[in-house]
Design a protein around this motif. Structure first.
Motif, mmCIF file in Angstrom:
data_model
loop_
_atom_site.group_PDB
_atom_site.id
_atom_site.type_symbol
_atom_site.label_atom_id
_atom_site.label_comp_id
_atom_site.label_asym_id
_atom_site.label_seq_id
_atom_site.Cartn_x
_atom_site.Cartn_y
_atom_site.Cartn_z
ATOM 1 N N LEU A 38 0.874 22.039 2.548
ATOM 2 C CA LEU A 38 -0.150 21.498 3.243
ATOM 3 C C LEU A 38 -1.648 21.875 3.052
ATOM 4 C CD1 LEU A 38 1.426 21.455 6.743
ATOM 5 C CD2 LEU A 38 1.190 19.538 5.367
ATOM 6 N N ARG A 39 -1.605 23.199 2.426
ATOM 7 C CA ARG A 39 -2.893 23.674 1.704
ATOM 8 C C ARG A 39 -3.158 22.725 0.565
ATOM 9 N NH1 ARG A 39 -4.640 26.638 -1.931
ATOM 10 N NH2 ARG A 39 -2.714 27.088 -2.772
ATOM 11 N N LEU A 40 -2.233 22.606 -0.207
ATOM 12 C CA LEU A 40 -2.729 21.762 -1.386
ATOM 13 C C LEU A 40 -2.944 20.081 -0.947
ATOM 14 C CD1 LEU A 40 0.250 23.034 -3.776
ATOM 15 C CD2 LEU A 40 -2.346 23.183 -4.112
ATOM 16 N N LEU A 73 4.730 13.861 11.818
ATOM 17 C CA LEU A 73 4.203 12.704 12.492
ATOM 18 C C LEU A 73 2.687 12.411 12.234
ATOM 19 C CD1 LEU A 73 4.570 10.085 14.278
ATOM 20 C CD2 LEU A 73 4.275 11.835 16.329
ATOM 21 N N ARG A 74 1.939 13.494 12.099
ATOM 22 C CA ARG A 74 0.450 13.467 12.029
ATOM 23 C C ARG A 74 0.213 12.779 10.421
ATOM 24 N NH1 ARG A 74 -3.701 12.347 14.535
ATOM 25 N NH2 ARG A 74 -4.425 11.229 12.562
ATOM 26 N N MET A 79 -1.124 8.277 6.868
ATOM 27 C CA MET A 79 -0.626 7.288 5.776
ATOM 28 C C MET A 79 -1.373 6.044 6.075
ATOM 29 S SD MET A 79 2.733 8.601 4.259
ATOM 30 C CE MET A 79 2.940 7.422 3.147
ATOM 31 N N ALA A 80 -0.907 5.650 7.589
ATOM 32 C CA ALA A 80 -1.168 4.304 7.899
ATOM 33 C C ALA A 80 -2.404 4.077 7.871
ATOM 34 C CB ALA A 80 -0.350 4.143 9.300
ATOM 35 N N SER A 81 -3.539 5.235 8.281
ATOM 36 C CA SER A 81 -4.786 4.859 8.402
ATOM 37 C C SER A 81 -5.377 4.722 7.314
ATOM 38 C CB SER A 81 -5.441 6.169 9.224
ATOM 39 O OG SER A 81 -4.716 6.299 10.541
ATOM 40 N N ALA A 82 -4.974 5.464 6.057
ATOM 41 C CA ALA A 82 -5.207 5.217 4.704
ATOM 42 C C ALA A 82 -4.934 4.206 4.120
ATOM 43 C CB ALA A 82 -5.167 6.719 4.204
ATOM 44 N N HIS A 83 -3.975 3.330 4.656
ATOM 45 C CA HIS A 83 -3.614 2.361 4.120
ATOM 46 C C HIS A 83 -2.648 2.512 2.667
ATOM 47 C CE1 HIS A 83 -5.654 -0.008 6.527
ATOM 48 N NE2 HIS A 83 -6.961 0.329 6.345
ATOM 49 N N VAL A 84 -1.706 3.850 3.037
ATOM 50 C CA VAL A 84 -0.935 4.253 1.962
ATOM 51 C C VAL A 84 0.555 3.835 2.354
ATOM 52 C CG1 VAL A 84 0.175 6.275 0.924
ATOM 53 C CG2 VAL A 84 -2.269 5.911 1.297
ATOM 54 N N ALA A 94 10.479 12.474 7.841
ATOM 55 C CA ALA A 94 9.858 12.551 9.204
ATOM 56 C C ALA A 94 10.752 12.795 10.146
ATOM 57 C CB ALA A 94 8.839 11.404 9.347
ATOM 58 N N VAL A 95 11.910 11.950 10.314
ATOM 59 C CA VAL A 95 13.091 11.819 11.245
ATOM 60 C C VAL A 95 13.660 13.239 10.967
ATOM 61 C CG1 VAL A 95 15.181 10.885 11.733
ATOM 62 C CG2 VAL A 95 13.142 9.423 11.326
ATOM 63 N N SER A 96 13.813 13.792 9.718
ATOM 64 C CA SER A 96 14.709 15.169 9.593
ATOM 65 C C SER A 96 13.900 16.009 10.033
ATOM 66 C CB SER A 96 14.663 15.281 8.123
ATOM 67 O OG SER A 96 15.674 14.461 7.634
ATOM 68 N N ALA A 97 12.457 15.980 10.193
ATOM 69 C CA ALA A 97 11.588 17.146 10.997
ATOM 70 C C ALA A 97 12.203 17.404 12.391
ATOM 71 C CB ALA A 97 9.984 16.791 10.715
#
Length: 97
Positions: A38-40, A73-74, A79-84, A94-97
């Motif tokens: 996450l830092r990277l 989830l964040r 991703m969705a906000s950045a259109h990725v 994400a479901v595995s988290a």
């Protein structure tokens, strides 16, 4: 080792591109170092700004290994906000988290 290599590359002025960051984030994910992954991700966003599906998938997978469902989830929302493009790998992580 991947993080050490990343620091060494930066010290000799190797341009840190998306592929290098993605590889380092993925290595952190595989090593269970979600904090470093996450830092990277944050560093990459602030310096390169070219986060792609691979970048997010590795970061979400790192969150899954750390049981950080809220952070995973964040990242999906980011991703969705950045259109990725969201893909099956990212959703499954994400479901595995």
């Amino acid at each position: 080792q991947a993080l050490r290599l990343l620091v060494d590359m930066a010290s000799v002025h190797v341009e840190m591109d998306t592929v290098i960051y993605n590889s380092a984030i993925s290595a952190c994910e595989k090593a269970g170092r979600w904090d470093q992954a996450l830092r990277l991700l944050v560093e990459m966003a602030s310096t390169r700004g070219e986060l792609n599906t691979i970048t997010y998938a590795a970061a979400v997978s790192a969150c899954a290994k750390g049981r950080l469902w809220d952070q995973a989830l964040r990242l999906l929302i980011d991703m969705a906000s950045a259109h990725v493009e969201l893909n099956t790998i990212t959703y499954n992580a994400a479901v595995s988290a």
